[in-house]
Motif scaffolding. Structure first.
Motif, mmCIF file in Angstrom:
data_model
loop_
_atom_site.group_PDB
_atom_site.id
_atom_site.type_symbol
_atom_site.label_atom_id
_atom_site.label_comp_id
_atom_site.label_asym_id
_atom_site.label_seq_id
_atom_site.Cartn_x
_atom_site.Cartn_y
_atom_site.Cartn_z
ATOM 1 N N ARG A 172 0.832 -1.209 0.000
ATOM 2 C CA ARG A 172 0.000 0.000 0.000
ATOM 3 C C ARG A 172 0.866 1.257 0.000
ATOM 4 N N GLY A 231 1.939 2.158 -3.392
ATOM 5 C CA GLY A 231 0.902 2.587 -4.322
ATOM 6 C C GLY A 231 0.219 1.479 -5.096
ATOM 7 N N PHE A 232 0.388 0.224 -4.666
ATOM 8 C CA PHE A 232 -0.332 -0.866 -5.337
ATOM 9 C C PHE A 232 -1.832 -0.677 -5.144
ATOM 10 N N ARG A 233 -2.581 -0.751 -6.242
ATOM 11 C CA ARG A 233 -4.036 -0.653 -6.148
ATOM 12 C C ARG A 233 -4.655 -1.976 -5.721
ATOM 13 N N GLN A 234 -4.021 -3.067 -6.094
ATOM 14 C CA GLN A 234 -4.452 -4.391 -5.646
ATOM 15 C C GLN A 234 -3.350 -4.940 -4.750
ATOM 16 N N PHE A 235 -3.634 -5.043 -3.466
ATOM 17 C CA PHE A 235 -2.587 -5.424 -2.520
ATOM 18 C C PHE A 235 -2.929 -6.683 -1.729
ATOM 19 N N HIS A 271 1.663 -10.425 -9.470
ATOM 20 C CA HIS A 271 2.490 -9.312 -9.944
ATOM 21 C C HIS A 271 3.968 -9.667 -9.942
#
Length: 218
Positions: A132, A135-139, A147
């Protein structure tokens, strides 16, 4: 006496990978006190901050949830620990309170630790928090494994009853995959945090999360 290596190298689960490329080898689930004592010797020998934990509970199937399974990984391999079969979990929770561990999304796990054994790890470094901050949108764990490793994890056992025994092969694979990729992923995340100058923020947030968890259970 059980040879320590046997706890991690007893058999191989086909199709399961650790750190993206090394075939995972693990033992049958640790379910006896003697096995747990041998596991602790191996776990205690690991460098600080180089172990991973995850927990499975039965909150979807029982009114009063409990820890049903502990997943563990270090640089040498992974294993499962069955707290439902071991009457004295002292070797585990005494090791726990002295140890820095990596976990993913650890808030609920911290509550489970304190309900079960009134203790927490010495430190929890949370890969979800790291993601987070970057800046990961899916964490979620599955998103991060895809990823970093290009591997899609099955979610088929996400709502399973973890109190059931024996665990199915699908449940075993699911449980191990929750820790198999974590150390490699933690290395990549911390490298990125240092590069962006956010490592101090990460450490502060993880410490604050543990302080809040302790306060909730005073």
């Amino acid at each position: 006496m059980i040879a320590p290596s046997a706890l991690f190298l007893h058999f191989q689960l086909p199709g399961v990978r650790i750190h993206g490329s090394i075939p995972l080898r693990c033992n049958k689930m640790i379910s006896e006190k003697e096995e747990l004592l041998e596991w602790r010797k191996r776990a205690a020998a690991q460098p600080a901050g180089r172990v991973v934990l995850d927990l499975e509970a039965d909150s979807l199937h029982r009114y009063q949830e409990k820890i049903c399974l502990i997943q563990y990984a270090d640089e040498t391999g992974s294993c499962l620990i069955d707290p439902l079969s071991i009457e004295d979990m002292g070797p585990f929770y005494n090791w726990l309170k002295e140890t820095e561990v990596w976990m993913h999304g650890a808030d609920y796990d911290m509550s489970l630790f304190q309900i079960a054994w009134e203790t927490l790890p010495a430190m929890i470094w949370d890969t979800q928090t790291a993601a987070r901050l970057l800046g990961f949108r899916q964490f979620g764990l599955a998103a991060l494994v895809e990823h970093f490793h290009g591997i899609t994890l099955s979610k088929s056992s996400q709502k399973a009853d973890w109190a059931r025994r024996p665990l199915s092969p699908t449940m075993v694979t699911y449980a191990l995959n929750d820790v198999n990729y974590m150390l490699d992923m933690a290395d990549k995340l911390t490298a990125a945090l240092r590069e962006k100058g956010r490592m101090g923020w990460f450490e502060e947030i993880c410490r604050h999360s543990m302080e809040r968890a302790r306060e909730r259970h005073l």
